[in-house]
Design a protein around this motif. Structure first.
Motif, mmCIF file in Angstrom:
data_model
loop_
_atom_site.group_PDB
_atom_site.id
_atom_site.type_symbol
_atom_site.label_atom_id
_atom_site.label_comp_id
_atom_site.label_asym_id
_atom_site.label_seq_id
_atom_site.Cartn_x
_atom_site.Cartn_y
_atom_site.Cartn_z
ATOM 1 N N PRO A 9 -10.806 13.366 59.833
ATOM 2 C CA PRO A 9 -9.260 13.912 59.633
ATOM 3 C C PRO A 9 -8.927 15.055 60.771
ATOM 4 O O PRO A 9 -9.969 15.319 61.370
ATOM 5 C CB PRO A 9 -9.572 14.592 58.246
ATOM 6 N N VAL A 10 -7.533 15.435 60.571
ATOM 7 C CA VAL A 10 -7.213 16.460 61.350
ATOM 8 C C VAL A 10 -7.558 17.748 60.775
ATOM 9 O O VAL A 10 -7.706 18.057 59.590
ATOM 10 C CB VAL A 10 -5.659 16.228 61.218
ATOM 11 N N LEU A 11 -8.480 18.655 61.757
ATOM 12 C CA LEU A 11 -9.248 19.752 61.298
ATOM 13 C C LEU A 11 -8.599 20.897 61.567
ATOM 14 O O LEU A 11 -8.965 21.865 61.068
ATOM 15 C CB LEU A 11 -10.495 19.537 61.897
ATOM 16 N N GLY A 12 -7.303 20.998 62.069
ATOM 17 C CA GLY A 12 -6.592 22.087 62.362
ATOM 18 C C GLY A 12 -5.758 22.057 63.753
ATOM 19 O O GLY A 12 -6.110 21.397 64.534
ATOM 20 N N VAL A 13 -5.131 22.921 64.101
ATOM 21 C CA VAL A 13 -4.275 23.199 65.195
ATOM 22 C C VAL A 13 -5.478 23.188 66.357
ATOM 23 O O VAL A 13 -6.022 24.208 66.168
ATOM 24 C CB VAL A 13 -3.321 24.148 65.081
ATOM 25 N N GLU A 14 -5.157 22.728 67.551
ATOM 26 C CA GLU A 14 -5.975 22.751 68.551
ATOM 27 C C GLU A 14 -7.714 22.496 68.561
ATOM 28 O O GLU A 14 -8.494 22.702 69.193
ATOM 29 C CB GLU A 14 -6.139 24.275 69.029
ATOM 30 N N ILE A 15 -7.822 21.786 67.349
ATOM 31 C CA ILE A 15 -9.063 21.238 67.141
ATOM 32 C C ILE A 15 -9.192 19.721 67.238
ATOM 33 O O ILE A 15 -8.409 19.005 66.313
ATOM 34 C CB ILE A 15 -9.797 21.601 65.820
ATOM 35 N N ASP A 16 -9.626 19.106 68.077
ATOM 36 C CA ASP A 16 -9.671 17.711 68.429
ATOM 37 C C ASP A 16 -10.966 16.926 68.134
ATOM 38 O O ASP A 16 -10.939 15.661 68.129
ATOM 39 C CB ASP A 16 -9.119 17.309 69.787
ATOM 40 N N GLU A 17 -11.872 17.572 67.693
ATOM 41 C CA GLU A 17 -13.151 16.717 67.157
ATOM 42 C C GLU A 17 -14.057 17.803 66.249
ATOM 43 O O GLU A 17 -13.459 19.041 66.270
ATOM 44 C CB GLU A 17 -13.986 16.565 68.439
ATOM 45 N N GLY A 18 -14.808 17.070 65.546
ATOM 46 C CA GLY A 18 -15.683 17.848 64.537
ATOM 47 C C GLY A 18 -17.245 17.361 64.752
ATOM 48 O O GLY A 18 -17.261 16.223 65.437
ATOM 49 N N GLN A 19 -18.111 18.216 64.019
ATOM 50 C CA GLN A 19 -19.498 17.478 63.931
ATOM 51 C C GLN A 19 -19.816 16.961 62.667
ATOM 52 O O GLN A 19 -19.329 17.735 61.787
ATOM 53 C CB GLN A 19 -20.288 18.694 64.385
ATOM 54 N N MET A 20 -20.333 15.802 62.485
ATOM 55 C CA MET A 20 -20.815 15.317 61.406
ATOM 56 C C MET A 20 -22.245 16.064 60.791
ATOM 57 O O MET A 20 -22.996 15.870 61.545
ATOM 58 C CB MET A 20 -21.124 14.098 61.416
ATOM 59 N N ARG A 21 -21.925 17.075 59.948
ATOM 60 C CA ARG A 21 -23.030 17.911 59.654
ATOM 61 C C ARG A 21 -24.151 17.240 58.728
ATOM 62 O O ARG A 21 -25.273 17.004 59.015
ATOM 63 C CB ARG A 21 -22.376 19.250 58.636
ATOM 64 N N THR A 22 -23.719 16.438 57.665
ATOM 65 C CA THR A 22 -24.414 15.842 56.678
ATOM 66 C C THR A 22 -23.875 14.723 55.990
ATOM 67 O O THR A 22 -22.480 14.969 55.645
ATOM 68 C CB THR A 22 -24.719 17.057 55.574
ATOM 69 N N TRP A 23 -24.677 13.714 55.805
ATOM 70 C CA TRP A 23 -24.020 12.586 55.018
ATOM 71 C C TRP A 23 -24.563 12.808 53.557
ATOM 72 O O TRP A 23 -25.867 12.974 53.473
ATOM 73 C CB TRP A 23 -24.370 11.077 55.443
ATOM 74 N N VAL A 24 -23.773 13.148 52.689
ATOM 75 C CA VAL A 24 -24.024 13.150 51.146
ATOM 76 C C VAL A 24 -24.701 11.964 50.598
ATOM 77 O O VAL A 24 -25.395 11.815 49.600
ATOM 78 C CB VAL A 24 -22.948 14.008 50.524
ATOM 79 N N LYS A 25 -23.921 10.794 51.102
ATOM 80 C CA LYS A 25 -24.472 9.419 50.614
ATOM 81 C C LYS A 25 -24.941 8.703 51.711
ATOM 82 O O LYS A 25 -24.836 9.098 53.077
ATOM 83 C CB LYS A 25 -22.950 8.725 50.280
ATOM 84 N N SER A 26 -25.651 7.778 51.383
ATOM 85 C CA SER A 26 -26.423 6.902 52.375
ATOM 86 C C SER A 26 -25.745 5.439 52.573
ATOM 87 O O SER A 26 -25.356 4.852 51.618
ATOM 88 C CB SER A 26 -27.725 6.721 52.164
#
Length: 87
Positions: A9-26
């Motif tokens: 998703p869009v994570l905020g202004v000036e943020i164009d990527e994010g890190q996948m921290r944890t998958w809650v589901k497999s």
């Protein structure tokens, strides 16, 4: 059956990527629309990512600790819904 893409998703202004921290589901797990399916991190916050559909988490495309661009497909969810089937 239809496939639904789970996208970064869009994570905020000036943020164009994010890190996948944890998958809650497999992969292979049943998922429900609205439930938390993963945790995403940015330099400013951690965010719960909700499942966009009810079905099965078919394929994870971005592993934990990997970076993903906004709009990138993170996983595929297979739904039981078939819009073309007669009621």
């Amino acid at each position: 059956m239809d496939d639904v893409e789970l996208v970064m998703p869009v994570l905020g202004v000036e943020i164009d990527e994010g890190q996948m921290r944890t998958w809650v589901k497999s992969e292979g797990d049943a998922v429900t629309m609205g439930e938390v399916i993963a945790i995403i991190s940015t330099p400013k916050l951690d965010m719960e990512l909700e499942c966009p559909a009810t079905g099965v988490l078919k394929t994870i495309l971005v592993d934990e600790d990997e970076m993903a661009a906004v709009g990138e497909t993170l996983a595929i969810i297979e739904t039981d819904e078939d819009d073309d089937a007669p009621a």
